[in-house]
Design an enzyme around this catalytic site. Structure first.
Site, PDB file in Angstrom:
ATOM      1  N   ASP A  31      62.099  -3.825  39.768  1.00  0.00           N
ATOM      2  CA  ASP A  31      62.442  -5.143  40.344  1.00  0.00           C
ATOM      3  C   ASP A  31      61.195  -6.017  40.555  1.00  0.00           C
ATOM      4  O   ASP A  31      61.015  -6.600  41.642  1.00  0.00           O
ATOM      5  CB  ASP A  31      63.126  -4.969  41.713  1.00  0.00           C
ATOM      6  CG  ASP A  31      64.251  -3.944  41.714  1.00  0.00           C
ATOM      7  OD1 ASP A  31      65.004  -3.899  40.734  1.00  0.00           O
ATOM      8  OD2 ASP A  31      64.374  -3.205  42.711  1.00  0.00           O
ATOM      9  N   GLU A 238      73.690  -9.340  40.396  1.00  0.00           N
ATOM     10  CA  GLU A 238      72.587  -9.214  41.357  1.00  0.00           C
ATOM     11  C   GLU A 238      71.312  -9.782  40.731  1.00  0.00           C
ATOM     12  O   GLU A 238      71.311 -10.268  39.600  1.00  0.00           O
ATOM     13  CB  GLU A 238      72.379  -7.746  41.762  1.00  0.00           C
ATOM     14  CG  GLU A 238      71.966  -6.840  40.601  1.00  0.00           C
ATOM     15  CD  GLU A 238      71.905  -5.361  40.969  1.00  0.00           C
ATOM     16  OE1 GLU A 238      72.230  -4.984  42.114  1.00  0.00           O
ATOM     17  OE2 GLU A 238      71.544  -4.564  40.083  1.00  0.00           O
TER      18      GLU A 238
HETATM   19  O1  FUB Z   1      66.116  -1.513  43.327  1.00  0.00           O
HETATM   20  C1  FUB Z   1      67.354  -1.427  43.978  1.00  0.00           C
HETATM   21  C2  FUB Z   1      68.345  -2.342  43.359  1.00  0.00           C
HETATM   22  O2  FUB Z   1      68.514  -2.028  41.979  1.00  0.00           O
HETATM   23  C3  FUB Z   1      67.935  -3.792  43.345  1.00  0.00           C
HETATM   24  O3  FUB Z   1      68.036  -4.411  44.582  1.00  0.00           O
HETATM   25  C4  FUB Z   1      68.858  -4.288  42.301  1.00  0.00           C
HETATM   26  O4  FUB Z   1      68.591  -5.566  41.839  1.00  0.00           O
HETATM   27  C5  FUB Z   1      68.700  -3.224  41.234  1.00  0.00           C
HETATM   28  O5  FUB Z   1      67.588  -3.439  40.426  1.00  0.00           O
END
Ligand code: FUB
Length: 339
Positions: A31, A238
């Protein structure tokens, strides 16, 4: 990517054809949110660990506990690990799951924004401060009032106003909210229902709170209609990010269960944004998450994959590659393994 397909992958081949290699290999990082502060590149990723928590659709196996900040003098220089920048034990309101962070700079102070689960299992977004872009950061006692869900991304406009984008469905809990109010009974929309949009709120001048009620962003199709819940190759899942290119606001995000990084374009930081296409095809690992940063008049995509861990979904490695635009402003889709 379904877990059972992992054994089918030939990782030697994948690594040979990969367009880029992990930025670091001494630890797992994911991320990555990249920024240029004072002429230097700073990357704010999640720090992946194996917390020995069984896999589930809530993402409980992403049991991260701290953040490290990485820095680079320029695009070809060594990537420096600046050590622990913030640990969950030093955040009074947070119990676990330090997920995708971002950072911002204002008036000589640096702000690390991060999601984490409170002791009652609800995600909120917190802020921590430092005099240095690489930390260490000191967290505020409470989470940001009115914040919820995950994946904060902060965009600064030309006037120095900052906007926070956030949200993620499934494990990110966005489906539990309507008009900023939580209910255990709310569910993810399905079929022909409108997909849930990501959320945006302008930050207050002191960068510690929202300056307005968060609002839902509209992502529209080519006919001007809101994307539908069933359109899971295009709908928001997301990982929001905003950058500005040639006077237009580019809103980019992950489609989650279809594993694309897509983008939509608009004329205001609040949207609406009209869907344009894909920036990144699926990577090894279930999640895909990115940031976009201009460095010396060139644009770069920071992203992650799980090829270093041979496909372990929650052990990812941050990477970067150049982005190219066509004359009409569209972004050329990147195949992470030259695919
Ligand atoms: O790293 C945890 C979660 O996985 C992140 O918040 C999401 O965007 C995904 O990448």
């Amino acid at each position: 990517m379904p877990e059972d397909s992992i054994e089918q992958i030939n990782f030697e081949e994948i690594n040979k054809t990969a367009i880029s290699q992990p930025l670091v290999s001494h630890m797992y990082t994911a991320d990555p949110s990249a920024h240029v502060f004072n002429g230097k590149i700073y990357i704010y990723p999640s720090h992946d660990i194996d917390a020995a928590i069984p896999f589930n659709d809530n993402g409980d196996h992403f049991g991260m506990v701290d953040y490290h900040v990485f820095s680079m003098e320029n695009m070809t220089s060594e990537v420096v690990d600046n050590g622990v920048a913030l640990h969950v034990d030093d955040v009074a309101w947070a119990e676990k799951q330090m997920w995708a962070p971002d950072a911002a700079h204002k008036n000589g102070k640096y702000y690390l924004y991060f999601p984490a689960k409170r002791y009652d299992g609800i995600f909120q977004i917190g802020v921590a401060l430092s005099g240095s872009p690489s930390g260490p950061f000191t967290a505020e006692k409470e989470a940001i009032k009115g914040s919820y869900s995950i994946d904060p991304a902060v965009f600064e406009d030309e006037k120095g106003i900052h906007y926070m984008y956030f949200g993620g469905i499934w494990g990110g809990q966005l489906q539990k909210y309507r008009n900023n109010v939580y209910s255990h009974d709310h569910k993810e929309p399905i079929g022909k229902e409108k997909a849930l949009g990501p959320i945006v709120a302008r930050l207050r001048d002191d960068m510690l709170e929202f300056d307005e009620e968060p609002r839902e962003i509209q992502i529209l199709d080519e006919k001007g209609e809101l994307l539908l819940a069933s359109d899971n190759e295009r709908r928001f899942f997301e990982g929001p990010w905003v950058h500005k290119y040639n006077g237009k606001y580019y809103f980019s995000y992950s489609t989650g269960d279809t594993h694309f990084i897509c983008y939509a374009v608009g004329d205001s930081p609040y949207g609406p944004f009209v869907y344009q296409g894909r920036i990144l095809n699926p990577v090894v690992g279930w999640t895909t998450h990115h940031s976009i940063c201009e460095i010396n008049n060139e644009w770069y995509l920071f992203y992650h994959d799980s090829s270093l861990s041979k496909g372990v979904t929650h052990l990812r490695s941050m990477k970067m590659t150049k982005i190219d635009y066509l004359e009409d402003g569209s972004i050329i889709t990147i195949g992470p393994y030259n695919n």
